[in-house]
Write a protein that holds these residues in place. Structure first.
Motif, PDB file in Angstrom:
ATOM      1  N   ALA A 108      47.549  53.984 -30.168  1.00 16.41           N
ATOM      2  CA  ALA A 108      46.677  53.755 -31.154  1.00 16.41           C
ATOM      3  C   ALA A 108      45.920  52.185 -31.059  1.00 16.41           C
ATOM      4  O   ALA A 108      44.857  52.126 -31.576  1.00 16.41           O
ATOM      5  CB  ALA A 108      47.486  53.766 -32.523  1.00 16.41           C
ATOM      6  N   ILE A 109      46.766  51.405 -30.577  1.00 13.18           N
ATOM      7  CA  ILE A 109      46.187  49.954 -30.193  1.00 13.18           C
ATOM      8  C   ILE A 109      45.282  49.974 -29.371  1.00 13.18           C
ATOM      9  O   ILE A 109      44.418  49.389 -29.466  1.00 13.18           O
ATOM     10  CB  ILE A 109      47.391  49.090 -29.916  1.00 13.18           C
ATOM     11  CG1 ILE A 109      48.327  48.798 -31.176  1.00 13.18           C
ATOM     12  CG2 ILE A 109      46.650  47.743 -29.552  1.00 13.18           C
ATOM     13  CD1 ILE A 109      49.511  47.913 -30.797  1.00 13.18           C
ATOM     14  N   ILE A 110      45.429  50.737 -28.397  1.00 10.01           N
ATOM     15  CA  ILE A 110      44.515  50.898 -27.253  1.00 10.01           C
ATOM     16  C   ILE A 110      43.034  51.678 -27.658  1.00 10.01           C
ATOM     17  O   ILE A 110      42.017  51.206 -27.357  1.00 10.01           O
ATOM     18  CB  ILE A 110      44.952  51.652 -26.020  1.00 10.01           C
ATOM     19  CG1 ILE A 110      46.273  51.069 -25.471  1.00 10.01           C
ATOM     20  CG2 ILE A 110      43.907  51.854 -24.996  1.00 10.01           C
ATOM     21  CD1 ILE A 110      46.039  49.527 -24.934  1.00 10.01           C
ATOM     22  N   GLU A 111      43.202  52.322 -28.530  1.00  8.68           N
ATOM     23  CA  GLU A 111      42.042  53.184 -29.174  1.00  8.68           C
ATOM     24  C   GLU A 111      41.417  52.270 -30.150  1.00  8.68           C
ATOM     25  O   GLU A 111      40.130  52.243 -30.192  1.00  8.68           O
ATOM     26  CB  GLU A 111      42.437  54.559 -29.919  1.00  8.68           C
ATOM     27  CG  GLU A 111      42.995  55.748 -28.928  1.00  8.68           C
ATOM     28  CD  GLU A 111      41.788  55.957 -27.990  1.00  8.68           C
ATOM     29  OE1 GLU A 111      40.683  56.143 -28.464  1.00  8.68           O
ATOM     30  OE2 GLU A 111      42.104  56.328 -26.888  1.00  8.68           O
ATOM     31  N   SER A 112      42.152  51.555 -30.666  1.00  4.53           N
ATOM     32  CA  SER A 112      41.486  50.252 -31.709  1.00  4.53           C
ATOM     33  C   SER A 112      40.638  49.520 -30.836  1.00  4.53           C
ATOM     34  O   SER A 112      39.571  49.157 -31.466  1.00  4.53           O
ATOM     35  CB  SER A 112      42.652  49.481 -32.669  1.00  4.53           C
ATOM     36  OG  SER A 112      43.228  50.536 -33.382  1.00  4.53           O
ATOM     37  N   TYR A 113      41.383  49.256 -29.636  1.00  6.84           N
ATOM     38  CA  TYR A 113      40.648  48.133 -28.796  1.00  6.84           C
ATOM     39  C   TYR A 113      39.385  48.772 -28.212  1.00  6.84           C
ATOM     40  O   TYR A 113      38.255  48.245 -28.108  1.00  6.84           O
ATOM     41  CB  TYR A 113      41.485  47.735 -27.696  1.00  6.84           C
ATOM     42  CG  TYR A 113      40.939  46.766 -26.811  1.00  6.84           C
ATOM     43  CD1 TYR A 113      40.340  45.532 -27.027  1.00  6.84           C
ATOM     44  CD2 TYR A 113      40.746  47.219 -25.601  1.00  6.84           C
ATOM     45  CE1 TYR A 113      39.760  44.674 -26.117  1.00  6.84           C
ATOM     46  CE2 TYR A 113      39.974  46.229 -24.311  1.00  6.84           C
ATOM     47  CZ  TYR A 113      39.697  45.117 -24.895  1.00  6.84           C
ATOM     48  OH  TYR A 113      39.008  44.044 -24.006  1.00  6.84           O
ATOM     49  N   LYS A 114      39.448  49.904 -27.802  1.00  4.25           N
ATOM     50  CA  LYS A 114      38.035  50.718 -27.404  1.00  4.25           C
ATOM     51  C   LYS A 114      37.074  50.498 -28.153  1.00  4.25           C
ATOM     52  O   LYS A 114      35.907  50.455 -27.896  1.00  4.25           O
ATOM     53  CB  LYS A 114      38.274  52.110 -27.089  1.00  4.25           C
ATOM     54  CG  LYS A 114      39.111  52.253 -25.850  1.00  4.25           C
ATOM     55  CD  LYS A 114      39.549  53.726 -25.740  1.00  4.25           C
ATOM     56  CE  LYS A 114      40.367  54.192 -24.500  1.00  4.25           C
ATOM     57  NZ  LYS A 114      40.616  55.399 -24.209  1.00  4.25           N
ATOM     58  N   ALA A 115      37.380  50.823 -29.634  1.00 11.96           N
ATOM     59  CA  ALA A 115      36.410  50.770 -30.694  1.00 11.96           C
ATOM     60  C   ALA A 115      35.963  49.292 -31.048  1.00 11.96           C
ATOM     61  O   ALA A 115      35.056  49.172 -31.569  1.00 11.96           O
ATOM     62  CB  ALA A 115      36.905  51.231 -32.059  1.00 11.96           C
TER      63      ALA A 115
END
Length: 116
Positions: A108-115
């Motif tokens: 979830a943190i990695i996906e937040s970083y992508k956004a």
């Protein structure tokens, strides 16, 4: 035991350890891929752990990664990694200040970083 696969211009090593199949990027040089596979197979034979410790502070992890990148890649590529690490570190400070260890990074943190 293991094998080397080439996908596009990148070599990957594949090996079995602890009953699982692992795949790791080995770069664009076949000789380096062969050396990496040999090192991994030696570690498996001697019983060394093949995974990094997830309970490591992020600054230590980033520093180790940057050292490896400087040794393995061109200076421009190493600079790109350094820039990405700084950007990611700033993201964590701004959005997830409670994250201090590698084990705390989640998908979830990695996906937040992508956004981000």
């Amino acid at each position: 035991m293991g094998q080397i696969r080439k996908i596009n211009d990148v070599y990957y090593i594949e090996f079995h350890a602890r009953g699982l199949l692992y795949s790791q990027v080995a770069g664009s040089n076949l000789e380096l891929a062969q050396k990496l596979l040999l090192q991994v197979e030696e570690k498996i034979a001697s019983g060394e752990a093949l995974t990094i410790s997830r309970h490591i502070d992020l600054p230590d992890f980033f520093e180790r990664f940057q050292s490896e990148a400087r040794a393995q890649y061109s200076s421009k590529t190493a600079q790109r990694f350094t820039s990405t690490i700084k950007h990611f570190r700033n993201f964590l400070i701004e959005v997830f200040p409670q994250v201090h260890q590698l084990a705390q990074l989640t998908p979830a943190i990695i996906e937040s970083y992508k956004a981000y």
